[in-house]
Design an enzyme around this catalytic site. Structure first.
Site, PDB file in Angstrom:
ATOM      1  N   CYS A  64       7.047 -19.063  30.892  1.00 18.80           N
ATOM      2  CA  CYS A  64       6.966 -18.451  32.233  1.00 18.80           C
ATOM      3  C   CYS A  64       7.426 -16.998  32.204  1.00 18.80           C
ATOM      4  O   CYS A  64       6.831 -16.136  32.852  1.00 18.80           O
ATOM      5  CB  CYS A  64       7.853 -19.199  33.226  1.00 18.80           C
ATOM      6  SG  CYS A  64       7.829 -20.987  33.083  1.00 18.80           S
ATOM      7  N   ASP A  65       8.500 -16.715  31.477  1.00 23.39           N
ATOM      8  CA  ASP A  65       9.170 -15.419  31.643  1.00 23.39           C
ATOM      9  C   ASP A  65       9.151 -14.514  30.416  1.00 23.39           C
ATOM     10  O   ASP A  65       9.570 -13.353  30.495  1.00 23.39           O
ATOM     11  CB  ASP A  65      10.646 -15.657  32.047  1.00 23.39           C
ATOM     12  CG  ASP A  65      10.746 -16.379  33.385  1.00 23.39           C
ATOM     13  OD1 ASP A  65       9.841 -16.192  34.216  1.00 23.39           O
ATOM     14  OD2 ASP A  65      11.714 -17.131  33.592  1.00 23.39           O
TER      15      ASP A  65
ATOM     16  N   CYS B 187      12.558 -21.038  30.783  1.00 22.94           N
ATOM     17  CA  CYS B 187      11.152 -21.224  30.384  1.00 22.94           C
ATOM     18  C   CYS B 187      10.567 -19.946  29.777  1.00 22.94           C
ATOM     19  O   CYS B 187      10.261 -18.997  30.490  1.00 22.94           O
ATOM     20  CB  CYS B 187      10.334 -21.644  31.603  1.00 22.94           C
ATOM     21  SG  CYS B 187       8.567 -21.797  31.285  1.00 22.94           S
TER      22      CYS B 187
END
Ligand code: NAP
Length: 312
Positions: free
Chosen positions: A139-140, A136
Site C-alpha cells: 500500500c505505502d 503494508c
C-alpha cells in the site's frame, strides 16, 4: 434493545462487508450490516490509497471507506453501528446478539470481520501510524522512492516486504529480534543477495523517532536484546510485518477455522462449512490482504447468498 430481521446479515464494514451489502441491496434483499469494532476496517488507518481502482488521485483510507459506506446506504443497506458479541449458527434462522443488546436474525450471514495487523505496542508507533509507520508495503511502499526504510519481522511477510521495498527505497533495513529468520530459504537467499538490504539481528524497536510538525518519522531507536544497548538509525519509513490475526474469536466452535484461525471456505467459493453462512475478505483470505481483493470476495459472497436464498 431492538430486533432486526433480514434475509442477509453482514458482519463487518471493511471493503468486503460494504461490497457484499451493495450487491445484496441491489438484489432487493434489504441487508442489515453490523459495522463492528472498527467501522471501515483496516483501511481507516491508511493515509493515502493509490491502488484502489477508480481514484486517479490518492484517496485517504478513511475517506474511501466513508464513500463505500455512503454508497451502501444509498442503495439501501441498513447499517447498524454495533458489535456482535455472540452468534448461534446451530439452527436456522441464524441469530446474532450484540453489545448494545440488539438481536439480529438472518436467513443467511456473510462474515466480513477481517483481520488485524499485529503491532509492536509502542506509543510512538501509534503516534506515527499513517505518518511514516505502516503495516503494508504494497500500500505505502511507493511513497518511499529514494528514501531509507526499515521492516520489522523475520517471517515471509517481512522478507517479501523488504524485497518489494527495494523497488523504491534507497536502502532497506530488516530488523529481527533473533539471529535467524523463519522465512522460507528461497526468500532468505533473495534477501541476503540484495545489495540494498541489510539486517539488524537480535534487535527490537524501542522507539520510533520523528518530528511533530509535520508529523513525520526520522528514525528508530533499536535495542540489542542480548545486552540491552540502544542505538539510533535514520530512516524515513517503518513497516511492521510481524503477522496478522483473523478476527474470528466470535466464531470459535460455531464454524470451521484453520490452524491459524482463518475461516475455511470451499474452493473458489465463500461458502463455509455451515450452509447459508459465507465468509469474505481477509477473514477467509490471508494470502493477498488487499482491499480490492476483499471487495471482490464480498461481491462473491453476496451473489452466493442470493443464490442460496433463491433455492431455499
Ligand atoms: P509469521 O510467519 O508469524 O512471522 C512473524 C514474524 O514477526 C516472526 O519472525 C516473529 O519473530 C516476528 N514477531 C512477532 N511478534 C513480534 C514482536 N512483538 N516484535 C518483533 N518481532 C515479532 O507471520 P507472516 O510473516 O505475516 O506470515 C504469516 C503467514 O503467511 C505464514 O504462514 C507465511 O508463510 C505466509 N506468507 C507467505 C508468503 C509467501 O509464501 N511468499 C508471504 C507472506 C506470508 P520470531 O521469528 O522470533 O517468532
Amino acid at each position: 434493545m431492538a430486533e432486526f430481521n433480514s434475509r442477509i446479515l453482514i458482519i463487518g464494514s471493511g471493503p468486503a462487508g460494504y461490497t457484499a451489502g451493495i450487491y445484496a441491496a441491489r438484489a432487493g434483499l434489504k441487508p442489515v450490516l453490523i459495522s463492528g469494532k472498527q467501522p471501515g476496517g483496516q483501511l481507516t488507518i491508511t493515509n493515502d490509497v493509490e491502488n484502489f481502482p477508480g481514484f486517479p488521485e490518492p484517496v485517504n483510507g478513511s475517506e474511501l471507506m466513508q464513500r463505500m459506506r455512503e454508497q451502501a446506504v444509498n442503495v439501501g443497506v441498513n447499517i447498524v453501528d454495533d458489535i456482535i458479541t455472540e452468534v448461534d449458527f446451530s439452527k436456522k434462522p441464524f441469530v446474532c446478539n450484540s453489545e448494545n443488546s440488539n438481536i439480529f436474525i438472518g436467513d443467511t450471514v456473510i462474515i466480513a470481520t477481517g483481520a488485524s495487523a499485529r503491532w509492536l505496542g509502542l506509543d510512538s508507533e501509534k503516534k506515527f501510524l499513517g505518518f511514516g509507520v505502516s503495516g503494508c508495503a504494497t500500500c505505502d511502499g511507493f511513497f518511499y522512492r529514494n528514501r531509507d526504510v526499515a521492516v520489522v519481522g523475520g517471517g515471509n511477510t517481512a522478507v517479501d516486504e523488504a524485497l518489494y521495498l527495494t523497488n523504491f527505497a534507497r536502502s532497506v533495513t530488516l530488523i529481527h529480534r533473533r539471529d535467524s529468520l523463519r522465512a522460507d530459504k528461497t526468500l532468505q537467499e533473495r534477501l541476503f543477495n540484495n545489495q540494498k538490504i541489510k539486517v539488524e539481528w537480535d534487535s527490537v524497536v524501542d522507539e520510533v523517532l520523528g518530528t511533530d510538525n509535520p508529523l513525520s518519522v526520522t528514525g528508530i531507536r533499536l535495542k540489542d536484546v542480548k545486552n540491552d544497548s540502544v542505538r539510533d538509525i535514520k530512516i524515513d519509513g517503518l513497516f511492521i510485518a510481524i503477522g496478522h490475526h483473523p478476527n474470528t474469536e466470535l466464531f470459535k466452535g460455531q464454524i470451521e477455522l484453520d490452524a491459524e484461525g482463518y475461516i475455511v471456505t470451499k474452493g473458489d467459493s465463500t461458502q463455509t462449512n455451515i450452509n447459508g453462512v459465507f465468509a469474505a475478505g481477509d477473514v477467509q483470505m490471508p494470502r493477498f490482504r488487499q482491499a480490492v481483493v476483499a471487495a471482490g470476495t464480498g461481491c462473491m459472497a453476496a451473489l452466493e447468498a442470493e443464490k442460496y436464498l433463491s433455492e431455499l
